[in-house]
Design a protein around this motif. Structure first.
Motif, PDB file in Angstrom:
ATOM      1  N   GLN A   1      60.105  74.859  56.926  1.00 49.22           N
ATOM      2  CA  GLN A   1      59.509  74.331  58.151  1.00 49.22           C
ATOM      3  C   GLN A   1      59.455  75.497  59.140  1.00 49.22           C
ATOM      4  N   ILE A   2      58.265  75.756  59.661  1.00 50.03           N
ATOM      5  CA  ILE A   2      58.066  76.865  60.590  1.00 50.03           C
ATOM      6  C   ILE A   2      57.740  76.290  61.958  1.00 50.03           C
ATOM      7  N   VAL A   3      58.572  76.601  62.941  1.00 51.75           N
ATOM      8  CA  VAL A   3      58.402  76.077  64.294  1.00 51.75           C
ATOM      9  C   VAL A   3      57.889  77.205  65.183  1.00 51.75           C
ATOM     10  N   MET A   4      56.659  77.045  65.686  1.00 49.87           N
ATOM     11  CA  MET A   4      56.041  78.037  66.559  1.00 49.87           C
ATOM     12  C   MET A   4      56.337  77.675  68.015  1.00 49.87           C
ATOM     13  N   ASP A   5      56.621  78.692  68.819  1.00 49.72           N
ATOM     14  CA  ASP A   5      56.756  78.479  70.253  1.00 49.72           C
ATOM     15  C   ASP A   5      56.388  79.768  70.973  1.00 49.72           C
ATOM     16  N   ARG A   6      56.585  79.808  72.276  1.00 45.07           N
ATOM     17  CA  ARG A   6      56.135  80.952  73.064  1.00 45.07           C
ATOM     18  C   ARG A   6      56.872  82.243  72.731  1.00 45.07           C
ATOM     19  N   THR A   7      57.998  82.146  72.016  1.00 49.98           N
ATOM     20  CA  THR A   7      58.768  83.339  71.657  1.00 49.98           C
ATOM     21  C   THR A   7      58.484  83.810  70.235  1.00 49.98           C
ATOM     22  N   GLY A   8      57.679  83.090  69.511  1.00 51.76           N
ATOM     23  CA  GLY A   8      57.374  83.454  68.123  1.00 51.76           C
ATOM     24  C   GLY A   8      57.544  82.259  67.216  1.00 51.76           C
ATOM     25  N   ASP A   9      58.292  82.456  66.126  1.00 46.56           N
ATOM     26  CA  ASP A   9      58.515  81.341  65.214  1.00 46.56           C
ATOM     27  C   ASP A   9      59.938  81.361  64.686  1.00 46.56           C
ATOM     28  N   THR A  10      60.392  80.178  64.286  1.00 44.18           N
ATOM     29  CA  THR A  10      61.700  80.006  63.665  1.00 44.18           C
ATOM     30  C   THR A  10      61.464  79.312  62.340  1.00 44.18           C
ATOM     31  N   ARG A  11      62.089  79.819  61.290  1.00 41.77           N
ATOM     32  CA  ARG A  11      61.914  79.249  59.956  1.00 41.77           C
ATOM     33  C   ARG A  11      63.177  78.531  59.517  1.00 41.77           C
ATOM     34  N   HIS A  12      62.973  77.330  58.986  1.00 45.62           N
ATOM     35  CA  HIS A  12      64.070  76.509  58.478  1.00 45.62           C
ATOM     36  C   HIS A  12      63.761  76.185  57.017  1.00 45.62           C
ATOM     37  N   SER A  13      64.516  76.763  56.101  1.00 46.48           N
ATOM     38  CA  SER A  13      64.317  76.488  54.675  1.00 46.48           C
ATOM     39  C   SER A  13      65.273  75.390  54.238  1.00 46.48           C
ATOM     40  N   PHE A  14      64.822  74.590  53.282  1.00 45.00           N
ATOM     41  CA  PHE A  14      65.678  73.531  52.755  1.00 45.00           C
ATOM     42  C   PHE A  14      65.324  73.246  51.302  1.00 45.00           C
ATOM     43  N   ASP A  15      66.319  72.775  50.579  1.00 41.78           N
ATOM     44  CA  ASP A  15      66.160  72.397  49.184  1.00 41.78           C
ATOM     45  C   ASP A  15      65.843  70.907  49.143  1.00 41.78           C
ATOM     46  N   ALA A  16      64.661  70.570  48.683  1.00 36.60           N
ATOM     47  CA  ALA A  16      64.229  69.171  48.652  1.00 36.60           C
ATOM     48  C   ALA A  16      65.063  68.331  47.682  1.00 36.60           C
ATOM     49  N   ASN A  17      65.828  68.976  46.823  1.00 29.96           N
ATOM     50  CA  ASN A  17      66.684  68.252  45.879  1.00 29.96           C
ATOM     51  C   ASN A  17      68.087  68.004  46.433  1.00 29.96           C
ATOM     52  N   ASP A  18      68.368  68.556  47.606  1.00 27.13           N
ATOM     53  CA  ASP A  18      69.671  68.373  48.254  1.00 27.13           C
ATOM     54  C   ASP A  18      69.515  67.311  49.333  1.00 27.13           C
ATOM     55  N   LEU A  19      70.130  66.168  49.134  1.00 24.38           N
ATOM     56  CA  LEU A  19      69.945  65.028  50.041  1.00 24.38           C
ATOM     57  C   LEU A  19      70.324  65.362  51.476  1.00 24.38           C
ATOM     58  N   GLN A  20      71.399  66.108  51.662  1.00 21.70           N
ATOM     59  CA  GLN A  20      71.838  66.463  53.010  1.00 21.70           C
ATOM     60  C   GLN A  20      70.811  67.369  53.714  1.00 21.70           C
ATOM     61  N   GLU A  21      70.310  68.371  53.006  1.00 20.10           N
ATOM     62  CA  GLU A  21      69.304  69.266  53.585  1.00 20.10           C
ATOM     63  C   GLU A  21      67.994  68.524  53.835  1.00 20.10           C
ATOM     64  N   LEU A  22      67.632  67.647  52.923  1.00 18.10           N
ATOM     65  CA  LEU A  22      66.402  66.870  53.060  1.00 18.10           C
ATOM     66  C   LEU A  22      66.468  65.959  54.278  1.00 18.10           C
ATOM     67  N   THR A  23      67.611  65.335  54.488  1.00 16.75           N
ATOM     68  CA  THR A  23      67.807  64.458  55.645  1.00 16.75           C
ATOM     69  C   THR A  23      67.690  65.252  56.941  1.00 16.75           C
ATOM     70  N   LYS A  24      68.281  66.440  56.975  1.00 16.64           N
ATOM     71  CA  LYS A  24      68.215  67.287  58.164  1.00 16.64           C
ATOM     72  C   LYS A  24      66.774  67.723  58.443  1.00 16.64           C
ATOM     73  N   ALA A  25      66.024  68.048  57.395  1.00 15.09           N
ATOM     74  CA  ALA A  25      64.627  68.451  57.557  1.00 15.09           C
ATOM     75  C   ALA A  25      63.789  67.293  58.085  1.00 15.09           C
ATOM     76  N   GLU A  26      64.038  66.090  57.596  1.00 19.40           N
ATOM     77  CA  GLU A  26      63.296  64.920  58.072  1.00 19.40           C
ATOM     78  C   GLU A  26      63.627  64.632  59.533  1.00 19.40           C
ATOM     79  N   GLU A  27      64.885  64.776  59.901  1.00 19.27           N
ATOM     80  CA  GLU A  27      65.280  64.577  61.306  1.00 19.27           C
ATOM     81  C   GLU A  27      64.602  65.616  62.199  1.00 19.27           C
ATOM     82  N   ARG A  28      64.537  66.881  61.741  1.00 22.56           N
ATOM     83  CA  ARG A  28      63.876  67.935  62.508  1.00 22.56           C
ATOM     84  C   ARG A  28      62.391  67.587  62.699  1.00 22.56           C
TER      85      ARG A  28
END
Length: 73
Positions: A4-31
């Motif tokens: 997930q790449i979040v663009m803003d006025r300072t550039g971008d922030t990248r958040h990688s996650f493993d779709a097979n990891d339930l905890q990471e997947l939940t965090k990505a969906e919340e984001r």
């Protein structure tokens, strides 16, 4: 690994996650929900390069880009 790449006025922030990891997947969906709630637009790119605006979290998307609302003046 999906990103997930979040663009803003300072550039971008990248958040990688493993779709097979339930905890990471939940965090990505919340984001996804938090960012779209505050006005970010989410877009995904398909394997053939087509870009689509998405309104709900897609755990199979390899890359989702979030960009803020444009403000005119």
């Amino acid at each position: 690994m999906a990103t997930q790449i979040v663009m803003d006025r300072t550039g971008d922030t990248r958040h990688s996650f493993d779709a097979n990891d339930l905890q990471e997947l939940t965090k990505a969906e919340e984001r996804f929900k938090e960012l779209t709630k505050v006005g970010f637009t989410a877009a995904t790119r398909s394997a053939n390069g087509d870009v689509s605006v998405v309104r709900s979290f897609d755990p199979t998307a390899e890359e989702t880009v979030f960009y803020p609302r444009l403000v005119g003046g």
